[in-house]
Design an enzyme around this catalytic site. Structure first.
Site, PDB file in Angstrom:
ATOM      1  N   LYS A   1       0.550  -1.352  -0.221  1.00 31.62           N
ATOM      2  CA  LYS A   1      -0.481   0.029  -0.112  1.00 31.62           C
ATOM      3  C   LYS A   1       0.434   1.296   0.708  1.00 31.62           C
ATOM      4  O   LYS A   1       0.261   2.471  -0.658  1.00 31.62           O
ATOM      5  CB  LYS A   1      -0.911  -0.511   1.148  1.00 31.62           C
ATOM      6  CG  LYS A   1      -0.622   0.381   2.342  1.00 31.62           C
ATOM      7  CD  LYS A   1      -0.714  -1.039   3.199  1.00 31.62           C
ATOM      8  CE  LYS A   1       0.242  -1.731   3.736  1.00 31.62           C
ATOM      9  NZ  LYS A   1       0.625  -2.195   4.991  1.00 31.62           N
TER      10      LYS A   1
ATOM     11  N   GLU B   1      -5.289  -6.321  -3.959  1.00 37.03           N
ATOM     12  CA  GLU B   1      -6.135  -6.438  -3.195  1.00 37.03           C
ATOM     13  C   GLU B   1      -5.896  -6.904  -1.791  1.00 37.03           C
ATOM     14  O   GLU B   1      -6.727  -6.579  -0.510  1.00 37.03           O
ATOM     15  CB  GLU B   1      -7.300  -7.894  -3.073  1.00 37.03           C
ATOM     16  CG  GLU B   1      -8.226  -7.907  -3.016  1.00 37.03           C
ATOM     17  CD  GLU B   1      -8.977  -7.672  -3.305  1.00 37.03           C
ATOM     18  OE1 GLU B   1      -9.979  -7.462  -3.807  1.00 37.03           O
ATOM     19  OE2 GLU B   1      -9.698  -6.982  -2.163  1.00 37.03           O
TER      20      GLU B   1
ATOM     21  N   VAL C   1      -5.246  -2.894   0.996  1.00 30.95           N
ATOM     22  CA  VAL C   1      -6.160  -2.639   1.579  1.00 30.95           C
ATOM     23  C   VAL C   1      -6.930  -3.693   2.969  1.00 30.95           C
ATOM     24  O   VAL C   1      -7.446  -5.079   1.844  1.00 30.95           O
ATOM     25  CB  VAL C   1      -6.965  -1.653   1.533  1.00 30.95           C
ATOM     26  CG1 VAL C   1      -7.990  -0.909   2.678  1.00 30.95           C
ATOM     27  CG2 VAL C   1      -6.221  -0.145   0.112  1.00 30.95           C
TER      28      VAL C   1
ATOM     29  N   GLU D   1       4.024  -2.920  15.711  1.00 34.06           N
ATOM     30  CA  GLU D   1       5.324  -2.630  15.359  1.00 34.06           C
ATOM     31  C   GLU D   1       6.006  -1.473  16.580  1.00 34.06           C
ATOM     32  O   GLU D   1       6.032  -1.599  17.501  1.00 34.06           O
ATOM     33  CB  GLU D   1       5.815  -1.873  14.347  1.00 34.06           C
ATOM     34  CG  GLU D   1       4.522  -2.544  12.964  1.00 34.06           C
ATOM     35  CD  GLU D   1       5.475  -3.807  12.572  1.00 34.06           C
ATOM     36  OE1 GLU D   1       7.184  -3.751  12.335  1.00 34.06           O
ATOM     37  OE2 GLU D   1       4.563  -4.289  11.587  1.00 34.06           O
TER      38      GLU D   1
ATOM     39  N   ASP E   1      -0.508   4.527   7.609  1.00 32.41           N
ATOM     40  CA  ASP E   1      -1.223   3.802   7.261  1.00 32.41           C
ATOM     41  C   ASP E   1      -1.769   3.151   6.695  1.00 32.41           C
ATOM     42  O   ASP E   1      -2.576   3.368   5.193  1.00 32.41           O
ATOM     43  CB  ASP E   1      -0.757   2.705   8.352  1.00 32.41           C
ATOM     44  CG  ASP E   1      -1.585   1.260   7.448  1.00 32.41           C
ATOM     45  OD1 ASP E   1      -0.325   0.259   6.401  1.00 32.41           O
ATOM     46  OD2 ASP E   1      -2.071   0.462   7.831  1.00 32.41           O
TER      47      ASP E   1
ATOM     48  N   LYS F   1      -4.021   3.659   3.284  1.00 31.03           N
ATOM     49  CA  LYS F   1      -5.130   3.022   2.483  1.00 31.03           C
ATOM     50  C   LYS F   1      -6.342   3.527   2.213  1.00 31.03           C
ATOM     51  O   LYS F   1      -7.162   2.979   0.330  1.00 31.03           O
ATOM     52  CB  LYS F   1      -5.189   1.782   2.984  1.00 31.03           C
ATOM     53  CG  LYS F   1      -4.273   0.941   3.807  1.00 31.03           C
ATOM     54  CD  LYS F   1      -4.630   0.448   5.045  1.00 31.03           C
ATOM     55  CE  LYS F   1      -3.357  -0.856   5.306  1.00 31.03           C
ATOM     56  NZ  LYS F   1      -3.721  -1.111   6.666  1.00 31.03           N
TER      57      LYS F   1
ATOM     58  N   GLY G   1      -2.323 -10.357   8.724  1.00 35.89           N
ATOM     59  CA  GLY G   1      -1.852 -12.094   8.760  1.00 35.89           C
ATOM     60  C   GLY G   1      -1.356 -12.792   8.021  1.00 35.89           C
ATOM     61  O   GLY G   1      -1.888 -12.090   7.254  1.00 35.89           O
TER      62      GLY G   1
END
Ligand code: HSE
Length: 429
Positions: free
Chosen positions: A102, A126, A129, A187, A198, A202, A302
């Site tokens: 992204k 895909e 986001v 993080e 982030d 997106k 994930g």
């Protein structure tokens, strides 16, 4: 002939994707066309969760994007460079690209898509986001006949996790952040997540798809969650709101030729569909005409979730490569002919809620319990709730039971002299 993949990166997403592609049982048979031809990694020495032939793994990423036999480059290495340069080279070499990146798309989308269009190839994203949530493809296809008014998302799992814990525990931002880092939900450098960067990447991608124009990332207003205090969360709660980091792209209220694209903490009414999205989950609410509201919900990150999104893009490209005037697109055509085996309802395992009207006499609940026990039906709760006239009202909720066993128990119960009737029988999720 198989479709050859060159995968750039074997971190969390790359490993998840290889695993998914290697374990094909029960998945779309079109995946059998895919060959993991090359996987580019930084170091050959690292131990890996997936097994790949030696000649597949290489540290020469340039060679992958320049290899004429590679059909699709899957960029799952992340970061801006060398990801950007490798994507551009792959496109110029006539390869389709699948990416989860992204940050690169939000910054270099103009250059990347212009290059792809010139080369006559696709860039699919895909996974960029919402992790495993299918939202890019629906915006490009299924919803594209609508006039979109607004796209509103919870698109960052880390901040949603932190805000959810601040809400449920009444804790401070800093305490939850430290704990989230310890548990691996944030993080070590949490800047991109907690400062909203982030989410800004997106929403710029979603806005571009929903409203059909490119977005300069610097035009996206961005505020993170560092300044959200537990006091604000408590006041919001009293007033009937929860605080969420929303990423919003909508037509400007006074001039619909303009968009408003922004990321900021927002008080969301508790009854709003986004208010109940908690923890690391993501959701994207799309509003348009004539569709009304559609919400996409699921895991936003994930290995497995992201691999699902990456692999769905690969599948789409395989279908495109396999489609010719002689062949129907296998993803649009119906390609199966066999009937599925359906289990009869008696074999279904579920919980039951049942309401009995019984005579008010000693031992009735005991007899009910005995009948249920005879057929292996275990009870979760039994309550005598009151009376209806002369009759006692008993409500039973079972544990998971086989419906056939439950029905047999019920048939026996119906023969008991103490039972007047069974007015309700509902299944419990
Ligand atoms: N860091 C992201 C998040 C996950 O917390 O949602 C990957 O996009």
């Amino acid at each position: 002939m198989g479709v050859k993949l060159g995968i750039l990166g074997l971190g969390t997403v790359g490993t998840g994707t290889v695993q998914l592609l290697q374990e094909q049982t029960g998945r779309n048979p079109l995946l059998q066309e895919v060959e993991i031809y090359r996987v580019g990694v930084r170091s050959l020495d690292k131990s890996r969760a997936v097994e790949l032939p030696k000649d597949v793994i290489t540290t020469d990423l340039e060679a992958i994007v320049n290899d004429p036999t590679v059909d699709i480059v899957v960029e799952v290495m992340g970061g801006l460079e060398p990801a950007r340069s490798l994507i551009l080279k792959a496109l110029r070499n006539g390869k389709h690209v699948v990416t989860a990146n992204k940050a690169a798309i939000a910054r270099f989308g103009d250059e990347i898509f212009t290059t792809a269009n010139q080369a006559g190839v696709y860039v699919l994203l895909e996974a960029a986001v919402g992790g495993g949530i299918p939202v890019i493809q629906p915006l490009k296809q299924s919803l594209s006949v609508n006039r979109i008014h607004a796209v509103t998302g919870i698109v960052n799992g880390t901040t949603n996790y932190i805000l959810t814990r601040m809400q449920t525990e009444g804790s401070n931002f800093n305490d939850v952040l430290v704990d989230a880092q310890r548990l691996g939900y944030a993080e070590a450098d949490p800047t991109a997540d907690v400062d909203g960067l982030d989410a800004a990447d997106k929403i710029s991608i979603l806005a571009s798809l929903a409203f059909g124009g490119r977005i300069h990332l610097q035009d996206v207003y961005c505020e993170g969650i560092r300044q959200v205090s537990k006091t604000d969360i408590a006041y919001a709660e009293k007033l009937g709101f929860v605080i969420k980091l929303l990423a919003i792209a909508k037509l400007h209220s006074s001039d619909t030729s303009k968009l408003s694209v922004r990321v900021h903490p927002t008080l969301v009414p508790k009854a709003h569909p986004l208010a109940s999205i908690n923890g690391v989950y993501n959701a994207i609410l799309v509003e348009g005409e004539p569709i009304g509201q559609v919400m996409f919900f699921g895991p936003g990150a994930g290995a497995g979730a992201t691999a699902s999104a990456v692999s769905s893009d690969i599948l789409n490209l395989v279908a495109t490569l396999k489609t010719s005037t002689a062949n129907l697109n296998p993803l649009l055509a119906c390609s199966h002919q066999d009937y599925c085996q359906i289990a009869p309802i008696a074999e279904v395992v579920t919980r039951f809620y049942t309401r009995f009207l019984t005579r008010d006499q000693p031992g009735v609940i005991g007899k009910l319990g005995t009948c249920f026990g005879n057929y292996d039906v275990s009870l979760e709760s039994v309550v005598q709730t009151g009376f209806q006239g002369e009759l006692a009202e008993i409500v039973v909720v079972t544990h998971d039971v086989r419906e056939g066993d439950f029905r047999q128990a019920l048939a026996e119960i119906q023969t008991l002299e103490a039972i007047d009737s069974i007015p309700s029988l509902l299944r419990v999720l």
